[in-house]
Design a protein around this motif. Structure first.
Motif, PDB file in Angstrom:
ATOM      1  N   THR A 181      36.499 -16.467 -69.883  1.00  0.00           N
ATOM      2  CA  THR A 181      36.709 -17.635 -69.015  1.00  0.00           C
ATOM      3  C   THR A 181      37.775 -18.558 -69.602  1.00  0.00           C
ATOM      4  O   THR A 181      38.689 -18.999 -68.898  1.00  0.00           O
ATOM      5  N   ARG A 182      37.660 -18.829 -70.916  1.00  0.00           N
ATOM      6  CA  ARG A 182      38.641 -19.704 -71.577  1.00  0.00           C
ATOM      7  C   ARG A 182      40.030 -19.046 -71.607  1.00  0.00           C
ATOM      8  O   ARG A 182      41.042 -19.711 -71.399  1.00  0.00           O
ATOM      9  N   LEU A 183      40.061 -17.749 -71.867  1.00  0.00           N
ATOM     10  CA  LEU A 183      41.330 -17.025 -71.923  1.00  0.00           C
ATOM     11  C   LEU A 183      42.045 -17.095 -70.578  1.00  0.00           C
ATOM     12  O   LEU A 183      43.234 -17.422 -70.504  1.00  0.00           O
ATOM     13  N   LYS A 184      41.328 -16.802 -69.515  1.00  0.00           N
ATOM     14  CA  LYS A 184      41.922 -16.848 -68.172  1.00  0.00           C
ATOM     15  C   LYS A 184      42.438 -18.252 -67.854  1.00  0.00           C
ATOM     16  O   LYS A 184      43.534 -18.422 -67.318  1.00  0.00           O
ATOM     17  N   GLU A 185      41.643 -19.255 -68.203  1.00  0.00           N
ATOM     18  CA  GLU A 185      42.009 -20.659 -67.966  1.00  0.00           C
ATOM     19  C   GLU A 185      43.328 -21.002 -68.675  1.00  0.00           C
ATOM     20  O   GLU A 185      44.241 -21.593 -68.082  1.00  0.00           O
ATOM     21  N   ILE A 186      43.443 -20.593 -69.947  1.00  0.00           N
ATOM     22  CA  ILE A 186      44.656 -20.886 -70.729  1.00  0.00           C
ATOM     23  C   ILE A 186      45.866 -20.179 -70.129  1.00  0.00           C
ATOM     24  O   ILE A 186      46.936 -20.788 -69.951  1.00  0.00           O
ATOM     25  N   ILE A 187      45.718 -18.898 -69.786  1.00  0.00           N
ATOM     26  CA  ILE A 187      46.835 -18.142 -69.215  1.00  0.00           C
ATOM     27  C   ILE A 187      47.278 -18.762 -67.889  1.00  0.00           C
ATOM     28  O   ILE A 187      48.476 -18.895 -67.619  1.00  0.00           O
ATOM     29  N   LEU A 188      46.312 -19.176 -67.060  1.00  0.00           N
ATOM     30  CA  LEU A 188      46.666 -19.807 -65.779  1.00  0.00           C
ATOM     31  C   LEU A 188      47.427 -21.113 -65.999  1.00  0.00           C
ATOM     32  O   LEU A 188      48.359 -21.423 -65.262  1.00  0.00           O
ATOM     33  N   TYR A 189      47.039 -21.885 -67.015  1.00  0.00           N
ATOM     34  CA  TYR A 189      47.738 -23.143 -67.302  1.00  0.00           C
ATOM     35  C   TYR A 189      49.201 -22.892 -67.689  1.00  0.00           C
ATOM     36  O   TYR A 189      50.080 -23.668 -67.358  1.00  0.00           O
ATOM     37  N   THR A 190      49.443 -21.790 -68.414  1.00  0.00           N
ATOM     38  CA  THR A 190      50.831 -21.518 -68.822  1.00  0.00           C
ATOM     39  C   THR A 190      51.686 -21.064 -67.640  1.00  0.00           C
ATOM     40  O   THR A 190      52.907 -21.144 -67.694  1.00  0.00           O
ATOM     41  N   GLY A 191      51.037 -20.531 -66.586  1.00  0.00           N
ATOM     42  CA  GLY A 191      51.789 -20.074 -65.413  1.00  0.00           C
ATOM     43  C   GLY A 191      52.439 -18.711 -65.580  1.00  0.00           C
ATOM     44  O   GLY A 191      53.248 -18.310 -64.740  1.00  0.00           O
ATOM     45  N   VAL A 192      52.100 -17.958 -66.641  1.00  0.00           N
ATOM     46  CA  VAL A 192      52.770 -16.669 -66.857  1.00  0.00           C
ATOM     47  C   VAL A 192      52.121 -15.541 -66.051  1.00  0.00           C
ATOM     48  O   VAL A 192      52.670 -14.450 -65.943  1.00  0.00           O
ATOM     49  N   SER A 193      50.921 -15.797 -65.478  1.00  0.00           N
ATOM     50  CA  SER A 193      50.239 -14.783 -64.671  1.00  0.00           C
ATOM     51  C   SER A 193      49.334 -15.478 -63.669  1.00  0.00           C
ATOM     52  O   SER A 193      48.896 -16.617 -63.901  1.00  0.00           O
ATOM     53  N   ASP A 194      49.049 -14.778 -62.545  1.00  0.00           N
ATOM     54  CA  ASP A 194      48.080 -15.348 -61.598  1.00  0.00           C
ATOM     55  C   ASP A 194      46.657 -14.892 -61.916  1.00  0.00           C
ATOM     56  O   ASP A 194      45.691 -15.367 -61.312  1.00  0.00           O
ATOM     57  N   CYS A 195      46.501 -13.956 -62.878  1.00  0.00           N
ATOM     58  CA  CYS A 195      45.185 -13.490 -63.349  1.00  0.00           C
ATOM     59  C   CYS A 195      44.268 -13.037 -62.217  1.00  0.00           C
ATOM     60  O   CYS A 195      43.048 -13.206 -62.285  1.00  0.00           O
ATOM     61  N   ASN A 196      44.845 -12.461 -61.173  1.00  0.00           N
ATOM     62  CA  ASN A 196      44.061 -12.032 -60.015  1.00  0.00           C
ATOM     63  C   ASN A 196      43.388 -10.689 -60.317  1.00  0.00           C
ATOM     64  O   ASN A 196      44.037  -9.650 -60.337  1.00  0.00           O
ATOM     65  N   MET A 197      42.080 -10.721 -60.564  1.00  0.00           N
ATOM     66  CA  MET A 197      41.379  -9.499 -60.961  1.00  0.00           C
ATOM     67  C   MET A 197      41.316  -8.489 -59.815  1.00  0.00           C
ATOM     68  O   MET A 197      41.327  -7.283 -60.032  1.00  0.00           O
ATOM     69  N   GLU A 198      41.241  -8.983 -58.571  1.00  0.00           N
ATOM     70  CA  GLU A 198      41.177  -8.073 -57.420  1.00  0.00           C
ATOM     71  C   GLU A 198      42.457  -7.250 -57.296  1.00  0.00           C
ATOM     72  O   GLU A 198      42.442  -6.115 -56.832  1.00  0.00           O
ATOM     73  N   GLU A 199      43.589  -7.842 -57.671  1.00  0.00           N
ATOM     74  CA  GLU A 199      44.865  -7.128 -57.591  1.00  0.00           C
ATOM     75  C   GLU A 199      45.221  -6.446 -58.914  1.00  0.00           C
ATOM     76  O   GLU A 199      46.302  -5.879 -59.053  1.00  0.00           O
ATOM     77  N   GLY A 200      44.330  -6.536 -59.892  1.00  0.00           N
ATOM     78  CA  GLY A 200      44.565  -5.878 -61.179  1.00  0.00           C
ATOM     79  C   GLY A 200      45.469  -6.644 -62.117  1.00  0.00           C
ATOM     80  O   GLY A 200      45.939  -6.106 -63.122  1.00  0.00           O
ATOM     81  N   SER A 201      45.717  -7.944 -61.813  1.00  0.00           N
ATOM     82  CA  SER A 201      46.589  -8.747 -62.687  1.00  0.00           C
ATOM     83  C   SER A 201      45.928  -9.098 -64.012  1.00  0.00           C
ATOM     84  O   SER A 201      46.599  -9.477 -64.960  1.00  0.00           O
ATOM     85  N   LEU A 202      44.599  -9.025 -64.047  1.00  0.00           N
ATOM     86  CA  LEU A 202      43.868  -9.224 -65.303  1.00  0.00           C
ATOM     87  C   LEU A 202      42.785  -8.152 -65.364  1.00  0.00           C
ATOM     88  O   LEU A 202      41.986  -8.016 -64.436  1.00  0.00           O
TER      89      LEU A 202
END
Length: 487
Positions: A181-202
């Motif tokens: 949860t924290r990892l996804k939150e940090i990555i989203l804040y940086t804007g380098v990924s949309d972390c969309n698990m349904e599309e396989g982005s994470l």
């Protein structure tokens, strides 16, 4: 203590996570093909990502910058020199027969994420963050002869990834959930990924073993792959820990293997034996030079580093006088935090804005099943409503009714407030005094109880006056007038 819980106490799990994150570049890591999701199968491909003989990779600079930014946000040391390597294995959706990745000299190392733990925070170490290309996708359903054949879509082959490998510091499925949860939150804040698990982005794979509590050496691990939500990862780990303990308790041995999680059954199943690093026959990629991220380039990338969630929470508590819980809720996404701050800066009482977001807005969004980004009431609308309550212009009951109308009509608060004729609480002292006199005259028994010392009857009278005024009276004024009348 039951035998099962006794076994759980006798053993302790050791968990490490490998998280793959798609980077939000417009083109792939080693060619100019689009990374757009959802394009027709095999349309975003070229000789490079199809692995044609003689086609040479060219590194995408933006992918390096995004990877470095993410590694910085994860408290990693950025290595000035990193080396690309060939990871050799054969799979239908890997066109070249190898994947370009990084092995013994990755982009970044020695980071951490702090997660909540009993009595404070616990640091989960990050071993490495490295760059690599994604493979294609094998499709087993959705086309006419899917029962007999596997289809291959190579649009995803060559999409840039970072792999984030944790230390085996995670001691429970709940800790694994918090880390992700924290990892996804940090990555989203940086804007380098949309972390969309349904599309396989994470995508996250979990390595788990158990050992007798207190033992230093690690047990034999299994890897759980292809789990598509953090909740399911937690469930898969809970099952797998229990399974391994049962095997050991019955005198068996754990087989090092890759397992899949069936969410419908809540069980993991063996898929294949787990490869070791030497099975991949890593060697340096001969078609790519060493990657150099020098101090100058690092400094330029660091300028893009945003204020990260933990730091922002601490600042919101200090700047706006809200609680840590408020700050946690309001920083779940960068977009929500930005909107809250924009509203709080112009509001009379930022704490009231925070309270309304939680008490009135989030509950309605949850019941409708929509995210804050789709909310009909903007943060500016929340701030305007907070100011109206703060000034006494409208009551809490009126605010609730206006919020309900906003959601019914899918319109922002101020638009609905205007449509409703800018309703106001009644502050007409003469009219309220007449209502109070009528209420007191109609309730002699309650009046006597109040005068006999039962001061809680004041609340009864306030409620009766509010009811008689159809919710239009200002409760604070009603309290003052009643207190005066009752002496």
């Amino acid at each position: 203590m039951s035998p099962a819980s006794a076994a759980q106490t006798a053993f302790e799990p050791v968990i490490g996570l490998e998280v793959h994150v798609h980077l939000l570049t417009a083109s792939k890591i080693f060619c100019s093909c689009s990374t757009r999701f959802g394009a027709p199968p095999n349309s975003n491909v070229c000789p490079v990502c199809l692995g044609m003989p003689g086609a040479l990779p060219v590194l995408n600079k933006k992918a390096v910058e995004f990877a470095t930014l993410a590694a910085m946000a994860l408290n990693c040391r950025i290595n000035e020199t990193s080396i690309f390597a060939r990871k050799n294995y054969f799979y239908p959706d890997l066109p070249k027969g190898y994947q370009i990745s990084q092995y013994d000299k990755p982009l970044a190392e020695h980071g951490f994420i702090a997660v909540p733990a009993s009595g404070g925070k616990k640091k989960i170490g990050i071993t490495r963050v490295h760059l690599e290309e994604d493979a294609g996708k094998s499709l087993h359903e959705g086309f006419p002869d899917a029962a007999e054949k596997t289809a291959i879509d190579l649009n995803r082959a060559g999409v840039p990834l970072i792999e984030i490998v944790s230390e085996p510091d995670i001691a429970s499925p709940d800790e694994a959930y918090e880390y992700l949860t924290r990892l996804k939150e940090i990555i989203l804040y940086t804007g380098v990924s949309d972390c969309n698990m349904e599309e396989g982005s994470l995508r996250a794979d979990a390595n788990v073993s158990v050992r007798p509590r207190g033992q230093k050496s690690l047990g034999t691990k299994t890897e759980i792959k292809n789990v598509n939500s953090f909740r399911f990862i937690r469930e898969a780990l809970e099952f797998e820990i229990g399974r391994q303990i049962e095997v050991l308790e019955s005198g068996g041995k754990i087989t090092q293997e890759t397992r899949l999680y069936n969410a419908a059954e809540g069980k993991t199943y063996g898929m294949r034996s787990k490869e070791e690093a030497h099975d991949y026959r890593y060697f340096p990629e001969p078609d790519l030079l060493p990657l150099i991220v020098d101090e100058k380039w690092k400094a330029e990338i660091a300028q893009s580093l945003p204020e990260l969630p933990e730091a922002r929470r601490a600042r919101l508590v200090g700047d706006y006088g809200i609680t840590e819980y408020d700050a946690q809720v309001l920083t779940v996404s960068k977009a929500l935090a930005d909107q809250f701050e924009a509203a709080a800066r112009v509001a009379r009482n930022p704490k009231r804005v925070a309270n309304l977001v939680q008490s009135e807005l989030m509950g309605r969004l949850k019941s409708k099943g929509i995210e804050i980004e789709q909310s009909p009431i903007s943060m500016q609308g929340v701030a305007a409503s907070a100011d109206l309550v703060e000034s006494g212009a409208i009551s809490g009951k009126m605010l609730k009714e206006l919020y309900d109308l906003s959601f019914e009509r899918a319109k922002d608060f101020l638009a609905v407030y205007e449509e409703a004729g800018r309703p106001q609480q009644s502050s007409d002292t003469g009219a309220l005094e007449k209502i109070i006199d009528d209420i007191l005259a109609a309730n002699p028994r309650q009046l006597e109880q109040y005068r006999a010392g039962k001061k809680t009857m004041l609340g009864f009278f306030v409620g009766q006056v509010m009811k008689a005024s159809k919710g239009q009276a200002n409760p604070q004024l009603v309290n003052e007038l009643l207190s005066k009348k009752l002496g």
